[in-house]
Design a protein around this motif. Structure first.
Motif, short mmCIF file in Angstrom:
data_model
loop_
_atom_site.label_atom_id
_atom_site.label_comp_id
_atom_site.label_asym_id
_atom_site.label_seq_id
_atom_site.Cartn_x
_atom_site.Cartn_y
_atom_site.Cartn_z
N ASP A 372 31.92 -58.57 -16.33
CA ASP A 372 32.16 -58.93 -17.72
C ASP A 372 32.89 -57.78 -18.44
O ASP A 372 32.63 -56.60 -18.20
CB ASP A 372 30.84 -59.22 -18.44
N SER A 373 33.76 -58.18 -19.32
CA SER A 373 34.49 -57.17 -20.11
C SER A 373 33.59 -56.59 -21.18
O SER A 373 32.82 -57.31 -21.84
CB SER A 373 35.72 -57.81 -20.78
N VAL A 374 33.69 -55.29 -21.34
CA VAL A 374 32.89 -54.59 -22.35
C VAL A 374 33.77 -53.57 -23.07
O VAL A 374 34.81 -53.14 -22.56
CB VAL A 374 31.67 -53.90 -21.72
N ILE A 375 33.32 -53.16 -24.24
CA ILE A 375 34.02 -52.16 -25.05
C ILE A 375 33.01 -51.12 -25.48
O ILE A 375 31.95 -51.46 -26.01
CB ILE A 375 34.69 -52.81 -26.27
N THR A 388 37.14 -47.58 -26.29
CA THR A 388 37.56 -47.67 -24.88
C THR A 388 37.05 -48.98 -24.32
O THR A 388 36.08 -49.56 -24.82
CB THR A 388 37.02 -46.50 -24.06
N THR A 389 37.68 -49.42 -23.29
CA THR A 389 37.33 -50.73 -22.73
C THR A 389 37.17 -50.64 -21.22
O THR A 389 37.74 -49.76 -20.57
CB THR A 389 38.40 -51.77 -23.09
N GLY A 390 36.38 -51.56 -20.67
CA GLY A 390 36.12 -51.61 -19.23
C GLY A 390 35.35 -52.88 -18.88
O GLY A 390 35.43 -53.87 -19.60
N ILE A 391 34.63 -52.80 -17.78
CA ILE A 391 33.83 -53.94 -17.32
C ILE A 391 32.44 -53.45 -16.95
O ILE A 391 32.18 -52.24 -16.87
CB ILE A 391 34.48 -54.63 -16.10
N THR A 419 29.05 -49.08 -16.23
CA THR A 419 30.37 -49.53 -16.71
C THR A 419 31.43 -48.48 -16.39
O THR A 419 31.11 -47.29 -16.24
CB THR A 419 30.35 -49.77 -18.23
N ASP A 420 32.64 -48.96 -16.25
CA ASP A 420 33.74 -48.01 -16.03
C ASP A 420 34.50 -47.71 -17.31
O ASP A 420 35.53 -47.03 -17.30
CB ASP A 420 34.70 -48.55 -14.99
N ALA A 421 34.00 -48.23 -18.44
CA ALA A 421 34.62 -47.87 -19.72
C ALA A 421 34.42 -46.38 -19.94
O ALA A 421 33.32 -45.86 -19.77
CB ALA A 421 33.99 -48.68 -20.84
N PRO A 422 35.49 -45.64 -20.29
CA PRO A 422 35.36 -44.19 -20.45
C PRO A 422 34.31 -43.82 -21.49
O PRO A 422 34.37 -44.26 -22.64
CB PRO A 422 36.76 -43.76 -20.88
N ILE A 423 33.33 -43.02 -21.05
CA ILE A 423 32.28 -42.49 -21.93
C ILE A 423 32.27 -40.99 -21.74
O ILE A 423 32.22 -40.49 -20.61
CB ILE A 423 30.91 -43.10 -21.59
#
Length: 585
Positions: A372-375, A388-391, A419-423
């Motif tokens: 699922d897409s996440v932000i 930033t965005t990822g899944i 998640t791979d969204a940059p944190i």
């Protein structure tokens, strides 16, 4: 009688008026009353003044005449001289007026001439007749030459006719009509005044040239010059603008660009989601205990409650610290700590006196699926409002997100969403939202290169695409408890685990340790669990380590019923228990 009176009235001649007889010439008798007057010895003097000295007694005084016409150059013409050759100008002169015969002076007038040579003029002197201006030709110097042209008389006034002279003059032969003479056109008089000019102006020498209308021509010339200047200026300006814009004659490279489009975005796009979520995200600055940190949080309700990570505000909890909140619009407010829980790495703070808060909607982490897409929204390195965005890369990742690493309930284990969204550091406590801008997790930890599991995203490391978030289902329960009671409860089974066990599953400690392996009267004791039992499954889901068992249990509420699969002395057994409750210290 009459004769005597006439003689008496005649002027008495003076001694210098006596006639002298030249030598060799016999004297002639005086004319009597009845005698015919003798002819003059000389012809009348045409120059009006004696040119060779005083007149002698043998010549009568010449009559006074007006001066000859002066050419435009100012030099009188010598009698008989030829004017300079010029192109003849054809014009029709006025016919000359007939000259008036002028009587010769009488003998008495001759005798009355003073020694100075200027004869006394009679009281009434005849004037030339008034007539049109004619060209003047001087009288000849000898009687054989042509008779002179009379000078034009002024036209401004007229004199009375002269009286008849005492002695009639001989008839004068009228002068022949003068030939047409051509003189150069007169130049403009620099002084504007000619003392010898007669009334009516000078005679016209040739046909006058027409005066050119230079005023109209000059205005047309000036207007044409202005038009040329305007046209040249416009052309030059256009060329300059072209060269400035295109970089010279050869031109410069210009790249095509799309025009400004609409600022509206679809609600499900990243921009649409961010636009809805950003107003509810805040940046938190904490000072206390000689330390300062930066994190992120989001608004839970309009009362001012804000949820964040425990490790973000932990330095302010020791006393003497301060918490400051900055909203997305730039407004800043002070905040106070409501409650915190180290086991879940969650804390609630509150701002007061702030209106227009935008709470974020909460989702359901159990409905999340991998992919699922996440932000992720936060303030990495104090860069507020970073999106930033990822899944979703994985679910139910057991991690430690803070707290003390001790046995049992004090260890902060989290059944996290990966998640791979940059944190990055500074994202801790920020929301992880789904495609509908609903919060499904709280960003809490990252794994950095060459680093073990990071105890929170506040560590000074960079993102390598491995971020972890606390599921919102667990965070919601903890946040409610912290807001309502100031403390959070943890579900427990009442056993201590062997963290050094390397086999598959979670093994219960043996007796003899500082703490009992099974808490007497606890959920595990009631379910029949014994020391050295190895728990292999929770509700049919395999567990491979003690951390996984803790994560599975903390994913439930106290009072929930669980089915545990045991390995006891090589035999597999299944027991059911009800989760107990423990309060964080």
């Amino acid at each position: 009688m009459d004769e005597g009176k006439a003689r008496a009235s005649a002027p008495k001649p003076h001694w210098w008026h006596r006639r002298r007889t030249p030598e060799g010439v016999p004297p002639q008798p005086l004319a009597g009353p009845g005698d015919t007057p003798a002819a003059p010895l000389h012809a009348p003097d045409p120059y009006s003044t004696p040119p060779y000295g005083r007149p002698g007694p043998w010549a009568p005084a010449p009559p006074v005449q007006r001066p000859t016409l002066t050419p435009p150059q100012g030099t009188p013409l010598v009698p008989g001289a030829t004017p300079p050759p010029v192109a003849p100008a054809v014009y029709a002169p006025q016919p000359p007026a007939e000259p008036a015969t002028q009587p010769l002076p009488s003998q008495a007038a001759v005798d009355a001439t003073p020694p100075g040579g200027a004869p006394e003029e009679p009281a009434t002197r005849p004037l030339p007749p008034v007539g049109p201006a004619t060209e003047h030709v001087p009288y000849p110097a000898t009687p054989q030459q042509t008779a002179p042209q009379p000078h034009p008389a002024p036209q401004a006034f007229a004199h009375p006719a002269p009286e008849a002279p005492a002695h009639p003059a001989p008839e004068a032969t009228p002068p022949a009509a003068p030939a047409e003479a051509s003189y150069p056109a007169p130049e403009a008089n620099p002084w504007g005044y000619d003392p010898w000019a007669v009334a009516g102006g000078l005679p016209v020498y040739g046909k006058p040239e027409p005066v050119k209308q230079v005023t109209v021509a000059r205005s047309r010339l000036v207007g044409g010059a202005v038009v040329v200047a305007l046209v040249a200026g416009g052309i030059g300006g256009g060329i300059g603008m072209y060269l400035e814009r295109d970089g010279g004659v050869a031109g410069r490279v210009t790249l095509p660009q799309a025009g400004a489009g609409s600022a509206d975005r679809a609600p499900g796009s990243v921009a649409g989601i961010a636009a809805r979520a950003l107003p509810g995200v805040v940046t938190i600055h904490v000072r206390g205990g000689g330390d300062q940190s930066t994190g992120t949080g989001f608004v839970l309700d309009k009362k001012g409650h804000i949820l964040t990570n425990n490790h973000v505000v932990q330095s302010a909890a020791s006393g003497g610290g301060s918490i400051s909140v900055t909203f997305n619009g730039g407004q800043t407010a002070k905040a106070e700590l409501v409650g915190r829980d180290g086991g879940y790495d969650l804390a609630v703070i509150k701002v007061s006196g702030v209106s227009g808060l935008t709470p974020l909607a909460l989702g359901n982490s159990d409905s999340v699926r991998v992919g699922d897409s996440v932000i992720a929204i936060g303030a990495p390195f104090d860069l507020a409002g970073t999106v930033t965005t990822g899944i979703i890369s994985a679910k139910e990742r057991p991690i430690t997100a803070g707290g003390r690493k001790q046995d049992g309930a004090d260890i902060s284990y989290v059944d996290a969403l990966q998640t791979d969204a940059p944190i990055n550091p500074g994202n801790s406590g920020g929301p992880l939202v789904d495609s509908q801008a609903r919060v499904i997790g709280i960003n809490s930890a990252i794994r950095s290169a060459g680093d073990a599991e990071s105890g929170g995203a506040g560590g000074q490391g960079g993102s390598i695409g491995l971020g972890f978030a606390i599921p919102i289902n667990s965070a919601r329960r903890v946040a409610e408890e912290l807001i309502n009671t100031g403390k959070a409860t943890h579900p427990v089974i009442g056993v201590s685990l062997d963290m050094a066990y390397a086999g598959d599953g979670a093994r219960v400690n043996t007796d003899g340790s500082r703490t009992p392996a099974v808490t007497p009267g606890g959920p595990a004791d009631k379910a029949g669990i014994r020391p050295k039992d190895v728990i292999r499954k929770v509700d049919g889901v395999p567990v491979h380590a003690a951390q996984e068992l803790i994560v599975k249990i903390r994913g439930h509420r106290p009072g929930d019923s669980l089915a545990l699969t045991l390995d006891r002395d090589g035999r597999e057994e299944t027991v059911r228990l009800t989760l107990g409750s423990a309060t964080s210290g």
